[in-house]
Design a protein around this motif. Structure first.
Motif, PDB file in Angstrom:
ATOM      1  N   ASP A  76       0.753  -1.256  -0.135  1.00  0.00           N
ATOM      2  CA  ASP A  76      -0.079   0.072   0.072  1.00  0.00           C
ATOM      3  C   ASP A  76       0.804   1.210   0.224  1.00  0.00           C
ATOM      4  O   ASP A  76       2.067   1.070   0.280  1.00  0.00           O
ATOM      5  N   LEU A  77       0.191   2.429  -0.280  1.00  0.00           N
ATOM      6  CA  LEU A  77       0.996   3.648  -0.254  1.00  0.00           C
ATOM      7  C   LEU A  77       1.573   3.924   1.194  1.00  0.00           C
ATOM      8  O   LEU A  77       0.839   3.562   2.277  1.00  0.00           O
ATOM      9  N   VAL A  78       2.758   4.519   1.231  1.00  0.00           N
ATOM     10  CA  VAL A  78       3.383   4.851   2.508  1.00  0.00           C
ATOM     11  C   VAL A  78       3.079   6.369   2.684  1.00  0.00           C
ATOM     12  O   VAL A  78       3.522   7.214   2.047  1.00  0.00           O
ATOM     13  N   PRO A  79       2.452   6.697   3.900  1.00  0.00           N
ATOM     14  CA  PRO A  79       2.382   8.170   4.336  1.00  0.00           C
ATOM     15  C   PRO A  79       3.695   8.858   4.453  1.00  0.00           C
ATOM     16  O   PRO A  79       4.713   8.221   4.983  1.00  0.00           O
ATOM     17  N   LEU A  80       3.827  10.220   4.519  1.00  0.00           N
ATOM     18  CA  LEU A  80       4.883  10.804   4.854  1.00  0.00           C
ATOM     19  C   LEU A  80       5.581  10.980   6.017  1.00  0.00           C
ATOM     20  O   LEU A  80       6.687  11.016   6.446  1.00  0.00           O
ATOM     21  N   SER A  81       4.786  10.397   7.096  1.00  0.00           N
ATOM     22  CA  SER A  81       5.033  10.391   8.473  1.00  0.00           C
ATOM     23  C   SER A  81       5.967   9.104   8.722  1.00  0.00           C
ATOM     24  O   SER A  81       7.229   9.512   9.563  1.00  0.00           O
ATOM     25  N   TYR A  82       6.091   8.175   7.935  1.00  0.00           N
ATOM     26  CA  TYR A  82       7.072   7.137   8.048  1.00  0.00           C
ATOM     27  C   TYR A  82       8.483   7.448   7.619  1.00  0.00           C
ATOM     28  O   TYR A  82       9.380   6.963   7.965  1.00  0.00           O
ATOM     29  N   LEU A  83       8.450   8.601   6.713  1.00  0.00           N
ATOM     30  CA  LEU A  83       9.980   8.983   6.438  1.00  0.00           C
ATOM     31  C   LEU A  83      10.627   9.592   7.555  1.00  0.00           C
ATOM     32  O   LEU A  83      11.723   9.364   7.671  1.00  0.00           O
ATOM     33  N   ASP A  84       9.728  10.309   8.110  1.00  0.00           N
ATOM     34  CA  ASP A  84      10.601  11.035   9.469  1.00  0.00           C
ATOM     35  C   ASP A  84      11.053   9.907  10.580  1.00  0.00           C
ATOM     36  O   ASP A  84      11.970  10.335  11.208  1.00  0.00           O
ATOM     37  N   LYS A  85      10.126   9.013  10.644  1.00  0.00           N
ATOM     38  CA  LYS A  85      10.439   7.787  11.507  1.00  0.00           C
ATOM     39  C   LYS A  85      11.753   7.237  10.992  1.00  0.00           C
ATOM     40  O   LYS A  85      12.777   7.254  12.068  1.00  0.00           O
ATOM     41  N   VAL A  86      11.990   6.700   9.920  1.00  0.00           N
ATOM     42  CA  VAL A  86      12.950   5.816   9.758  1.00  0.00           C
ATOM     43  C   VAL A  86      14.261   6.549   9.306  1.00  0.00           C
ATOM     44  O   VAL A  86      15.256   6.291   9.601  1.00  0.00           O
ATOM     45  N   GLY A  87      13.938   7.911   9.006  1.00  0.00           N
ATOM     46  CA  GLY A  87      15.052   8.789   8.473  1.00  0.00           C
ATOM     47  C   GLY A  87      16.058   9.100   9.653  1.00  0.00           C
ATOM     48  O   GLY A  87      17.183   9.665   9.405  1.00  0.00           O
ATOM     49  N   ASN A  88      15.479   9.004  10.700  1.00  0.00           N
ATOM     50  CA  ASN A  88      16.281   9.611  12.227  1.00  0.00           C
ATOM     51  C   ASN A  88      16.948   8.506  12.550  1.00  0.00           C
ATOM     52  O   ASN A  88      17.635   8.371  13.990  1.00  0.00           O
ATOM     53  N   ILE A  89      16.827   7.029  12.262  1.00  0.00           N
ATOM     54  CA  ILE A  89      17.661   6.092  12.815  1.00  0.00           C
ATOM     55  C   ILE A  89      19.203   6.200  12.450  1.00  0.00           C
ATOM     56  O   ILE A  89      19.460   6.515  11.498  1.00  0.00           O
ATOM     57  N   ARG A  90      19.759   5.908  13.640  1.00  0.00           N
ATOM     58  CA  ARG A  90      21.130   6.113  13.465  1.00  0.00           C
ATOM     59  C   ARG A  90      21.881   4.889  12.531  1.00  0.00           C
ATOM     60  O   ARG A  90      21.496   3.813  12.624  1.00  0.00           O
ATOM     61  N   GLY A  91      22.608   5.459  11.646  1.00  0.00           N
ATOM     62  CA  GLY A  91      23.278   4.805  10.762  1.00  0.00           C
ATOM     63  C   GLY A  91      22.633   4.966   9.301  1.00  0.00           C
ATOM     64  O   GLY A  91      23.387   4.669   8.228  1.00  0.00           O
ATOM     65  N   VAL A  92      21.444   5.506   9.237  1.00  0.00           N
ATOM     66  CA  VAL A  92      20.696   6.031   7.948  1.00  0.00           C
ATOM     67  C   VAL A  92      21.311   7.241   7.455  1.00  0.00           C
ATOM     68  O   VAL A  92      21.216   8.060   7.991  1.00  0.00           O
ATOM     69  N   GLN A  93      21.880   7.120   6.127  1.00  0.00           N
ATOM     70  CA  GLN A  93      22.676   8.377   5.834  1.00  0.00           C
ATOM     71  C   GLN A  93      21.749   9.018   5.012  1.00  0.00           C
ATOM     72  O   GLN A  93      21.844  10.484   5.064  1.00  0.00           O
ATOM     73  N   LYS A  94      20.641   8.795   4.302  1.00  0.00           N
ATOM     74  CA  LYS A  94      19.628   9.320   3.521  1.00  0.00           C
ATOM     75  C   LYS A  94      18.567   8.377   3.485  1.00  0.00           C
ATOM     76  O   LYS A  94      18.518   7.386   3.397  1.00  0.00           O
ATOM     77  N   ALA A  95      17.472   9.176   3.477  1.00  0.00           N
ATOM     78  CA  ALA A  95      15.884   8.588   3.168  1.00  0.00           C
ATOM     79  C   ALA A  95      15.194   9.449   2.629  1.00  0.00           C
ATOM     80  O   ALA A  95      15.019  10.667   2.644  1.00  0.00           O
ATOM     81  N   TYR A  96      14.591   8.849   1.334  1.00  0.00           N
ATOM     82  CA  TYR A  96      13.610   9.584   0.843  1.00  0.00           C
ATOM     83  C   TYR A  96      12.388   8.677   0.133  1.00  0.00           C
ATOM     84  O   TYR A  96      12.621   7.476  -0.019  1.00  0.00           O
TER      85      TYR A  96
END
Length: 382
Positions: A76-96
């Motif tokens: 299913d489609l991913v809401p924009l709020s999911y991007l904020d959650k996983v983008g702040n995980i330590r070790g993630v260089q870039k999320a989009y």
């Protein structure tokens, strides 16, 4: 090997060639069956190895982690709020977020993939109203750079775009059915709101931390599925292995014919061959000379057929684009990718093919000859 032994084997080879010419038609048929078998098996091996290697090279630039939202087990489609959650995980260089989707074109009766280029795709930057086409779409629609492309959206509204470029054939393996458009055009085409994506991409600093990051992200997003680059590579490997096995199963008739051929050689000799061995024994040939002569007969046929089959398979796959195999190993669809594979040969596969085609036939030639050669010449000629 001293000169006397060398001259002896050269004389044996010369005599063997003369004996083979006396049974020319039989040996030609044997050689043809052998060569066709090696050609088909080597073609499958060459093509499957080359396309696996090409897919691995292309997927080497795939994202380390792809995040997909599941609703009732479906993507299913991913809401924009999911991007904020996983983008702040330590070790993630870039999320989009990524935007891509499928639609069926009534005109060509083919499925297209509509996609928005990611931020790392510097060579595919577009402005509103522009599109970049995959090689397959440009081919079936006769589209060229600078022309107008019109496609009808699921809502019934047309999307008119100018073709900025056509992808090179070397990207056809993964982009034959692709249309790249801007985010504005994509959302308008599928009538999507601005706060959803098809999936999310996570770029990781250290690839050894992928499993750790997936574990943390799974805790934050329990309704999401995480697909790693290694998962994609394993899936491609499984698909190509399955298709290769399917094609080898279709070639079972040829393999059975070769097995019957080997069994026939091992089961006995013709009356003419038995008389020939008896005469050679009577005029003073020893058992070793007869075995060496027949060894050269089997080795020459099998080695020449193997070399001829391998060379023909190489030309078929890498010079003529494997026209006999592409529909099976490459996949089914309207938009077949049109590309040439760079030569890539697995030495271990080639050695295995040589072992299982040359050795059984040569051994099958020796066994009945040895039984006849140790028998009394008078009894053999009877």
């Amino acid at each position: 090997m001293n000169s006397a032994v060398l001259r002896r084997h050269l004389n044996l080879i010369d005599f063997t060639l003369s004996a083979m010419r006396r049974r020319l038609w039989r040996n030609v048929m044997l050689f043809a069956v052998y060569l066709v078998l090696v050609f088909l098996l080597a073609s499958v091996m060459f093509f499957s190895h080359a396309i696996r290697r090409e897919a691995a090279l292309m997927l080497s630039g795939a994202p380390e982690i792809t995040v997909q939202r599941l609703v009732m087990g479906r993507h299913d489609l991913v809401p924009l709020s999911y991007l904020d959650k996983v983008g702040n995980i330590r070790g993630v260089q870039k999320a989009y977020g990524r935007l891509w989707g499928y639609f069926y074109d009534q005109g060509t009766r083919a499925n297209y993939t509509l996609m928005v280029p990611g931020p790392d795709a510097k060579d595919y930057q577009l402005t509103k109203g522009q599109a970049i086409l995959g090689e397959g779409i440009a081919r079936v629609r006769g589209a060229k750079k600078g022309r107008i492309l019109t496609i009808t959206s699921p809502t019934g509204k047309p999307l008119v775009m100018r073709i900025k470029d056509v992808m090179m054939p070397d990207s056809a393996l993964v982009g034959s059915d692709l249309i790249l458009v801007t985010e504005v055009d994509f959302r308008r085409f599928f009538n999507l709101p601005p706060d959803v994506y098809t999936d999310l991409v996570l770029k990781v600093r250290n690839t050894r931390e992928v499993s750790t990051i997936v574990g943390k992200a799974s805790y934050l997003l329990p309704d999401a599925r995480f697909v790693t680059r290694d998962d994609i590579l394993r899936t491609y490997e499984a698909i190509f292995s399955w298709r290769e096995g399917l094609l080898l199963a279709l070639l079972a008739a040829v393999i059975v014919a070769f097995a019957i051929l080997v069994f026939d050689k091992a089961s006995g000799l013709s009356g003419e061959e038995k008389r020939e061995i008896g005469i050679l024994k009577a005029v003073g040939w020893d058992t070793g000379d007869i075995l060496a002569m027949k060894f050269w007969e089997g080795a020459l046929v099998s080695l020449l057929a193997f070399l001829g089959g391998v060379l023909a398979a190489y030309a078929h796959v890498f010079l003529f684009d494997a026209g006999l195999l592409k529909p099976v190993l490459q996949g089914w669809g309207v938009l077949y990718p049109d590309f040439s594979l760079p030569p890539s040969i697995d030495g271990l596969q080639l050695a295995t093919l040589a072992f299982f085609t040359i050795v059984p036939f040569t051994a099958a030639t020796i066994v009945p000859i040895w039984r006849a050669a140790i028998t009394d010449p008078e009894q053999v000629m009877r």
